[in-house]
Design a protein around this motif. Sequence first.
Motif, PDB file in Angstrom:
ATOM      1  N   MET A   1       4.412   7.925 -93.199  1.00 19.32           N
ATOM      2  CA  MET A   1       5.421   7.789 -94.249  1.00 19.32           C
ATOM      3  C   MET A   1       5.274   8.917 -95.268  1.00 19.32           C
ATOM      4  SD  MET A   1       5.097   3.705 -95.026  1.00 19.32           S
ATOM      5  CE  MET A   1       3.299   3.794 -95.026  1.00 19.32           C
ATOM      6  N   ILE A   2       6.373   9.196 -95.953  1.00 16.79           N
ATOM      7  CA  ILE A   2       6.363  10.171 -97.048  1.00 16.79           C
ATOM      8  C   ILE A   2       6.973   9.505 -98.279  1.00 16.79           C
ATOM      9  CG2 ILE A   2       7.294  12.375 -97.884  1.00 16.79           C
ATOM     10  CD1 ILE A   2       7.222  13.357 -94.960  1.00 16.79           C
ATOM     11  N   LEU A 225       9.535   0.246 -96.675  1.00 21.26           N
ATOM     12  CA  LEU A 225       9.721   0.435 -95.232  1.00 21.26           C
ATOM     13  C   LEU A 225       9.857  -0.918 -94.530  1.00 21.26           C
ATOM     14  CD1 LEU A 225       8.133   2.901 -92.842  1.00 21.26           C
ATOM     15  CD2 LEU A 225       7.633   0.505 -92.418  1.00 21.26           C
ATOM     16  N   ASN A 226       8.978  -1.857 -94.859  1.00 24.35           N
ATOM     17  CA  ASN A 226       9.023  -3.186 -94.235  1.00 24.35           C
ATOM     18  C   ASN A 226      10.347  -3.886 -94.505  1.00 24.35           C
ATOM     19  OD1 ASN A 226       6.416  -2.752 -93.351  1.00 24.35           O
ATOM     20  ND2 ASN A 226       5.455  -4.018 -94.929  1.00 24.35           N
ATOM     21  N   THR A 236       9.123  -1.388 -87.768  1.00 27.46           N
ATOM     22  CA  THR A 236       8.639  -0.546 -88.871  1.00 27.46           C
ATOM     23  C   THR A 236       8.308   0.849 -88.353  1.00 27.46           C
ATOM     24  OG1 THR A 236       6.409  -1.444 -88.526  1.00 27.46           O
ATOM     25  CG2 THR A 236       7.738  -2.458 -90.254  1.00 27.46           C
ATOM     26  N   LYS A 237       7.855   0.931 -87.119  1.00 37.40           N
ATOM     27  CA  LYS A 237       7.532   2.234 -86.521  1.00 37.40           C
ATOM     28  C   LYS A 237       8.779   3.117 -86.451  1.00 37.40           C
ATOM     29  CE  LYS A 237       5.220   4.193 -82.439  1.00 37.40           C
ATOM     30  NZ  LYS A 237       6.259   4.902 -81.646  1.00 37.40           N
ATOM     31  N   ILE A 242      11.931   7.755 -88.365  1.00 39.36           N
ATOM     32  CA  ILE A 242      13.223   8.309 -88.787  1.00 39.36           C
ATOM     33  C   ILE A 242      13.128   8.888 -90.194  1.00 39.36           C
ATOM     34  CG2 ILE A 242      15.620   7.741 -89.387  1.00 39.36           C
ATOM     35  CD1 ILE A 242      15.476   5.551 -87.166  1.00 39.36           C
ATOM     36  N   THR A 243      12.607   8.086 -91.138  1.00 39.77           N
ATOM     37  CA  THR A 243      12.596   8.531 -92.542  1.00 39.77           C
ATOM     38  C   THR A 243      11.627   9.685 -92.772  1.00 39.77           C
ATOM     39  OG1 THR A 243      10.998   6.772 -93.093  1.00 39.77           O
ATOM     40  CG2 THR A 243      13.336   6.280 -93.445  1.00 39.77           C
ATOM     41  N   THR A 244      10.516   9.682 -92.047  1.00 38.15           N
ATOM     42  CA  THR A 244       9.557  10.788 -92.180  1.00 38.15           C
ATOM     43  C   THR A 244      10.154  12.086 -91.657  1.00 38.15           C
ATOM     44  OG1 THR A 244       7.657   9.296 -92.052  1.00 38.15           O
ATOM     45  CG2 THR A 244       7.246  11.606 -91.543  1.00 38.15           C
ATOM     46  N   ASN A 245      10.823  12.009 -90.509  1.00 34.56           N
ATOM     47  CA  ASN A 245      11.472  13.215 -89.953  1.00 34.56           C
ATOM     48  C   ASN A 245      12.583  13.695 -90.874  1.00 34.56           C
ATOM     49  OD1 ASN A 245       9.839  13.361 -87.682  1.00 34.56           O
ATOM     50  ND2 ASN A 245      11.202  12.091 -86.424  1.00 34.56           N
ATOM     51  N   ASN A 246      13.339  12.763 -91.459  1.00 34.01           N
ATOM     52  CA  ASN A 246      14.401  13.138 -92.404  1.00 34.01           C
ATOM     53  C   ASN A 246      13.817  13.880 -93.600  1.00 34.01           C
ATOM     54  OD1 ASN A 246      16.225  11.765 -90.767  1.00 34.01           O
ATOM     55  ND2 ASN A 246      16.392   9.984 -92.108  1.00 34.01           N
TER      56      ASN A 246
END
Length: 253
Positions: A1-2, A225-226, A236-237, A242-246
Amino acid sequence: MIDTHAHIYATEFDQDRDDVVKRAIAVGIEHILLPNIDLESIEPMLATEAAYPEICRSMMGLHPCYVDANVDATLNTIHSWFDKHNFIAVGEIGIDLYWDKTYRKEQEHAFVTQLNWAKEMDLPVVIHTRDSIEETLALLKTEQNGDLRGVFHCFGGSIEEAKSINELGFHLGLGGVSTFKNSGMDKVIPELDMTKVILETDCPYLAPVPNRGKRNEPAYTELVLNRIADVRGISTKEVAEITTNNAKSLFSL
């Protein structure tokens, strides 16, 4: 996560910043992105980034709540920092009509000025809006030449607002508000374009449920995230990937 928006340089973290960063790493936070707010926040922000160079990255900008009659002099100082340091974004910038409308024209001037910096330097912008979504979108429509990109941080608006933001080429930063029962976000989140969603805390503010009202911190990104995974009915994975890559793509991490 970021955690794409965290003020861990704030005095609220002076007693236990090391522990805060350790807890973030322990839950899987790869990066903590630090938005600047005014002239006074620059030194503690850069000191925090220097203390945790593997995880913390700084932005540079003037927050609308710190705009006053001396806006041009302040902007000149803020702008000078881009020659001294490698920042990942222009932020935190925007319009806030919640607290005080005295410097509304100056806020708009500061916002447009900093949007132009972002275009010139090819950097994303991190946008703060409060009671000003229509005004902010109107200015962005005028300024968007295809080169502007960034995020509306702390998004808590409607599906229609989300679509308008996405159509202009901007991401949505989801944080603690997404977990609030009375926010209506349980109806909005399932409809969002996940290719335009990133995670954030805005710590020390807006801690997610069940820590609402307490000091927020980057480790609580996991609670956001949850919540997204829960209301969308996905893992959650998947949300994390998705959000980390974004975020990595948007901020060139």
